[in-house]
Design an enzyme around this catalytic site. Structure first.
Site, PDB file in Angstrom:
ATOM      1  N   ARG A  45      15.181  47.974  58.863  1.00  0.00           N
ATOM      2  CA  ARG A  45      15.851  46.689  58.653  1.00  0.00           C
ATOM      3  C   ARG A  45      16.745  46.322  59.814  1.00  0.00           C
ATOM      4  NH1 ARG A  45      18.076  48.711  53.072  1.00  0.00           N
ATOM      5  NH2 ARG A  45      18.345  50.406  54.545  1.00  0.00           N
ATOM      6  N   SER A  81      18.296  48.793  47.808  1.00  0.00           N
ATOM      7  CA  SER A  81      18.338  49.122  46.379  1.00  0.00           C
ATOM      8  C   SER A  81      19.781  49.333  45.930  1.00  0.00           C
ATOM      9  CB  SER A  81      17.558  50.408  46.104  1.00  0.00           C
ATOM     10  OG  SER A  81      16.214  50.235  46.421  1.00  0.00           O
ATOM     11  N   HIS A 110      10.942  46.283  49.830  1.00  0.00           N
ATOM     12  CA  HIS A 110       9.933  47.352  49.768  1.00  0.00           C
ATOM     13  C   HIS A 110       8.542  46.750  49.558  1.00  0.00           C
ATOM     14  CE1 HIS A 110      13.393  49.914  47.979  1.00  0.00           C
ATOM     15  NE2 HIS A 110      13.150  50.406  49.178  1.00  0.00           N
ATOM     16  N   LYS A 119      21.463  61.463  45.572  1.00  0.00           N
ATOM     17  CA  LYS A 119      22.112  60.186  45.285  1.00  0.00           C
ATOM     18  C   LYS A 119      22.200  59.987  43.776  1.00  0.00           C
ATOM     19  CE  LYS A 119      19.934  58.192  49.320  1.00  0.00           C
ATOM     20  NZ  LYS A 119      18.946  57.238  49.796  1.00  0.00           N
TER      21      LYS A 119
HETATM   22  O1  PNS Z   1      14.633  55.730  50.299  1.00  0.00           O
HETATM   23  P1  PNS Z   1      15.223  56.921  50.964  1.00  0.00           P
HETATM   24  O2  PNS Z   1      16.213  57.602  50.029  1.00  0.00           O
HETATM   25  O3  PNS Z   1      15.809  56.613  52.312  1.00  0.00           O
HETATM   26  O4  PNS Z   1      14.017  57.970  51.212  1.00  0.00           O
HETATM   27  C1  PNS Z   1      14.225  59.237  51.786  1.00  0.00           C
HETATM   28  C2  PNS Z   1      12.950  60.099  51.647  1.00  0.00           C
HETATM   29  C3  PNS Z   1      12.569  60.234  50.204  1.00  0.00           C
HETATM   30  C4  PNS Z   1      11.826  59.465  52.428  1.00  0.00           C
HETATM   31  C5  PNS Z   1      13.278  61.500  52.246  1.00  0.00           C
HETATM   32  O5  PNS Z   1      14.427  61.998  51.662  1.00  0.00           O
HETATM   33  C6  PNS Z   1      12.142  62.504  52.039  1.00  0.00           C
HETATM   34  O6  PNS Z   1      11.122  62.431  52.686  1.00  0.00           O
HETATM   35  N1  PNS Z   1      12.343  63.440  51.088  1.00  0.00           N
HETATM   36  C7  PNS Z   1      11.352  64.463  50.760  1.00  0.00           C
HETATM   37  C8  PNS Z   1      11.796  65.847  51.239  1.00  0.00           C
HETATM   38  C9  PNS Z   1      11.412  66.066  52.700  1.00  0.00           C
HETATM   39  O7  PNS Z   1      10.261  66.070  53.074  1.00  0.00           O
HETATM   40  N2  PNS Z   1      12.448  66.230  53.535  1.00  0.00           N
HETATM   41  C10 PNS Z   1      12.304  66.351  54.965  1.00  0.00           C
HETATM   42  C11 PNS Z   1      12.272  64.983  55.604  1.00  0.00           C
HETATM   43  S1  PNS Z   1      12.429  65.072  57.331  1.00  0.00           S
END
Ligand code: PNS
Length: 166
Positions: free
Chosen positions: A95, A133, A20, A46
Site C-alpha cells: 500500500r 483490516s 484484499h 495479534k
Molecule cells: O496479514 P498479515 O498479518 O500481514 O500476514 C502475515 C503472514 C500471515 C503472511 C505471515 O505472518 C506468515 O507468512 N505467517 C506464516 C508463518 C511463516 O511462514 N513465517 C515466516 C514468514 S517469513
C-alpha cells in the site's frame, strides 16, 4: 506436473477488505488459480476479531462467483503450505512505503526457506491504498460505517456483531 500457475495470497484477513479483494482479483491476471491462505500463526500474535474459520468463510462468500479463487487456512510455515499446494508465487499488496520493510524481509526470508518461492508485490487500486483490516475493526467497533471498505458478507457480520441495522 501441471502447467497451471498457482499463486498463494497469505494473510490474517481479519476481516477481508475491498483492498484484499482487489489484490486477489488482480492476481488472476498472471495466475490460473489463487489460494487465499488465512494464517493461524498470525492470529496468536495479534488480537483477532473473527475466528479463522469465519475469515475463510467470508473469503469464500466474497469469491463465490470466481472459482479460480479458493480460501483455506494454514498452520506452520507459509513456504511448506505453498509447496504442498503446488504454488510457487506469493502475492502481497503493497500500500505504501511503510509496508515495504516488513514485506521485503518476509519475501527474502521465504525465498531463503525455499528457493523455489518468489514473492510478487501488487499495487492496489488508489481508492484502497489507505485501507487495513485493523482500521476496519476499529471503525466498526466504534459505531462507524464500514460499508465502503468491506465486501457485503463482511459488512453483514460486522453489523450483526455491533448491533447496527443492515
Ligand atoms: O496479514 P498479515 O498479518 O500481514 O500476514 C502475515 C503472514 C500471515 C503472511 C505471515 O505472518 C506468515 O507468512 N505467517 C506464516 C508463518 C511463516 O511462514 N513465517 C515466516 C514468514 S517469513
Amino acid at each position: 506436473m501441471s502447467d497451471e500457475r498457482i499463486a498463494v495470497c497469505p494473510g490474517s484477513f481479519d476481516p477481508i477488505t475491498l483492498g484484499h479483494e482487489d489484490i486477489i482479483r488482480r492476481s488472476l491476471r498472471f495466475a490460473d488459480r489463487v489460494i487465499v491462505a488465512v494464517a493461524y500463526s498470525a492470529t496468536h500474535v495479534k488480537s483477532g476479531m473473527f475466528d479463522v474459520d469465519e475469515r475463510v468463510e467470508m473469503i469464500r462468500e466474497t469469491f463465490a462467483d470466481t472459482p479460480q479463487v479458493q480460501a483455506m487456512s494454514f498452520q506452520g510455515l507459509l513456504v511448506d503450505f505453498a509447496k504442498a499446494q503446488g504454488a510457487d508465487v506469493i502475492v502481497r499488496g503493497l500500500r505504501a512505503v511503510s509496508d515495504f520493510e516488513y514485506e521485503f524481509q518476509m519475501a527474502l526470508m521465504n525465498r531463503r526457506l525455499w528457493d523455489g518461492m518468489e514473492t510478487v508485490f501488487l499495487a492496489p487500486d488508489l481508492e484502497h491504498s489507505y485501507l487495513s483490516s485493523s482500521l476496519v475493526r476499529q471503525i466498526a467497533s466504534l459505531g462507524g460505517d464500514v460499508a465502503p471498505f468491506v465486501p457485503p458478507t463482511v459488512l453483514r457480520r460486522l453489523n450483526e456483531r455491533f448491533g447496527r441495522p443492515s
